[in-house]
Design a protein around this motif. Structure first.
Motif, PDB file in Angstrom:
ATOM      1  N   THR A  37      38.341 -81.101  28.682  1.00  0.00           N
ATOM      2  CA  THR A  37      39.599 -80.804  28.010  1.00  0.00           C
ATOM      3  C   THR A  37      39.384 -80.405  26.552  1.00  0.00           C
ATOM      4  OG1 THR A  37      41.796 -81.670  27.515  1.00  0.00           O
ATOM      5  CG2 THR A  37      39.958 -83.184  27.279  1.00  0.00           C
ATOM      6  N   LYS A  38      40.268 -79.548  26.069  1.00  0.00           N
ATOM      7  CA  LYS A  38      40.278 -79.203  24.648  1.00  0.00           C
ATOM      8  C   LYS A  38      40.943 -80.301  23.832  1.00  0.00           C
ATOM      9  CE  LYS A  38      40.356 -74.129  24.980  1.00  0.00           C
ATOM     10  NZ  LYS A  38      41.156 -72.916  24.673  1.00  0.00           N
ATOM     11  N   GLY A  47      44.723 -77.673  28.039  1.00  0.00           N
ATOM     12  CA  GLY A  47      43.646 -76.704  27.908  1.00  0.00           C
ATOM     13  C   GLY A  47      42.294 -77.277  28.308  1.00  0.00           C
ATOM     14  N   PHE A  48      41.453 -76.394  28.809  1.00  0.00           N
ATOM     15  CA  PHE A  48      40.134 -76.820  29.255  1.00  0.00           C
ATOM     16  C   PHE A  48      39.052 -75.960  28.616  1.00  0.00           C
ATOM     17  CE2 PHE A  48      43.028 -78.202  32.578  1.00  0.00           C
ATOM     18  CZ  PHE A  48      42.609 -79.510  32.796  1.00  0.00           C
ATOM     19  N   THR A  49      37.874 -76.531  28.454  1.00  0.00           N
ATOM     20  CA  THR A  49      36.753 -75.843  27.827  1.00  0.00           C
ATOM     21  C   THR A  49      35.442 -76.426  28.342  1.00  0.00           C
ATOM     22  OG1 THR A  49      35.692 -75.304  25.727  1.00  0.00           O
ATOM     23  CG2 THR A  49      36.790 -77.424  25.873  1.00  0.00           C
ATOM     24  N   LEU A  50      34.383 -75.627  28.241  1.00  0.00           N
ATOM     25  CA  LEU A  50      33.045 -76.080  28.629  1.00  0.00           C
ATOM     26  C   LEU A  50      32.188 -76.418  27.421  1.00  0.00           C
ATOM     27  CD1 LEU A  50      32.206 -73.531  31.489  1.00  0.00           C
ATOM     28  CD2 LEU A  50      32.922 -75.923  31.742  1.00  0.00           C
ATOM     29  N   ILE A  51      32.770 -76.394  26.241  1.00  0.00           N
ATOM     30  CA  ILE A  51      31.982 -76.600  25.024  1.00  0.00           C
ATOM     31  C   ILE A  51      31.361 -77.991  24.987  1.00  0.00           C
ATOM     32  CG2 ILE A  51      33.993 -77.361  23.710  1.00  0.00           C
ATOM     33  CD1 ILE A  51      30.904 -75.355  22.456  1.00  0.00           C
ATOM     34  N   HIS A  52      32.067 -78.999  25.528  1.00  0.00           N
ATOM     35  CA  HIS A  52      31.523 -80.357  25.501  1.00  0.00           C
ATOM     36  C   HIS A  52      30.322 -80.486  26.444  1.00  0.00           C
ATOM     37  CE1 HIS A  52      35.005 -81.393  23.149  1.00  0.00           C
ATOM     38  NE2 HIS A  52      35.825 -81.074  24.139  1.00  0.00           N
TER      39      HIS A  52
END
Length: 265
Positions: A37-38, A47-52
């Protein structure tokens, strides 16, 4: 108590599914969402992200993952070597000696990991065997914590091998060393891999003792996850947890497949 009613079976089965989903699947789902999640300020993430996930393979997180793998494999292989030696040595002892020494081997598993960490820290912080601040103290702690489980797996495997097979090899002129390397250990290999898998999974997830003794540069992944979540960085901590779970599962599946192939031969 045995339950013969189909309705009771259905009710208990449904209850087991609900409890399993509530206490096992739901926490895993929350960790998965947290790592992707962002922002999560309400009931559901926004929102979603792959940064983590990407961050889990960079910098200090990557160093922690590398440290966990090195410590895990080194401690597991050392525990496996000592477990095989101990199980083989006790095999020829009397029943009373086996009982007494067997209890001593299982003793580390009955002691809280925090107590083990504190004891090792105090014992090896000074004198000729000073290991405080080195990789060796982490290796010793993990070895102590997993050795009992390794010995148990190896001893179980030895108990299922018929002594007649080794006696036949001896009657055909096989030396003790030849019999060990070409008869006993090959038959024992599935249990050795199972012991290695169990030891590795326990070492990869160990936190209680490690957090008390880890030196700079050898922060394991569970310690790094605890540090991140303790500072309120839940997203990166969850992502690193997902990486830890995924890598541990992959290693367990690979070792299980190897053990299954060997057991079928």
């Amino acid at each position: 108590m045995l339950i013969w009613s189909r309705k009771a079976h259905a009710v208990l089965g449904g209850l087991a599914i609900v409890l399993g989903s509530l206490f096992f699947l739901l926490p895993l789902a929350v960790i998965l969402l947290s790592g992707l999640t962002k922002q999560w300020s309400g009931t559901l993430p926004t929102g979603f992200t792959l940064i983590h996930i990407v961050n889990a393979f960079r910098g200090a997180a990557w160093d922690a993952l590398f440290a966990s793998l090195v410590v895990g494999f080194c401690a597991s292989l050392l525990a496996l070597l000592c477990g095989v030696w101990a199980a083989l040595a006790l095999r020829g002892a009397t029943a009373r000696v086996q009982k007494v020494l067997g209890l001593l081997f299982y003793l580390p598993s009955a002691i809280p990991s925090v107590s083990v960490g504190l004891g090792v820290l105090v014992a090896f912080s000074q004198g000729p065997l000073q290991m405080n601040g080195t990789f060796a103290i982490v290796l010793v702690v993990h070895f102590i914590l997993i050795s009992a489980f390794t010995f148990s797996s190896v001893a179980t495997g030895l108990g299922r091998i018929s002594p007649d097979i080794e006696n036949v090899a001896s009657s055909l002129g096989a030396s003790p060393g030849f019999r060990l390397w070409h008869v006993t250990l090959p038959m024992l290999m599935p249990w050795l891999l199972a012991a290695l898998a169990l030891s590795l999974s326990l070492s990869m997830g160990e936190l209680g003792a490690t957090i008390m003794i880890y030196p700079p540069g050898w922060t394991t992944l569970p310690v790094a996850i605890f540090s991140l979540t303790d500072r309120g960085n839940i997203a990166d901590g969850s992502a690193m947890t997902l990486v830890l779970v995924a890598i541990t599962l992959l290693l367990m599946i690979a070792l299980e497949k190897m053990a299954r192939r060997l057991s079928q031969r």
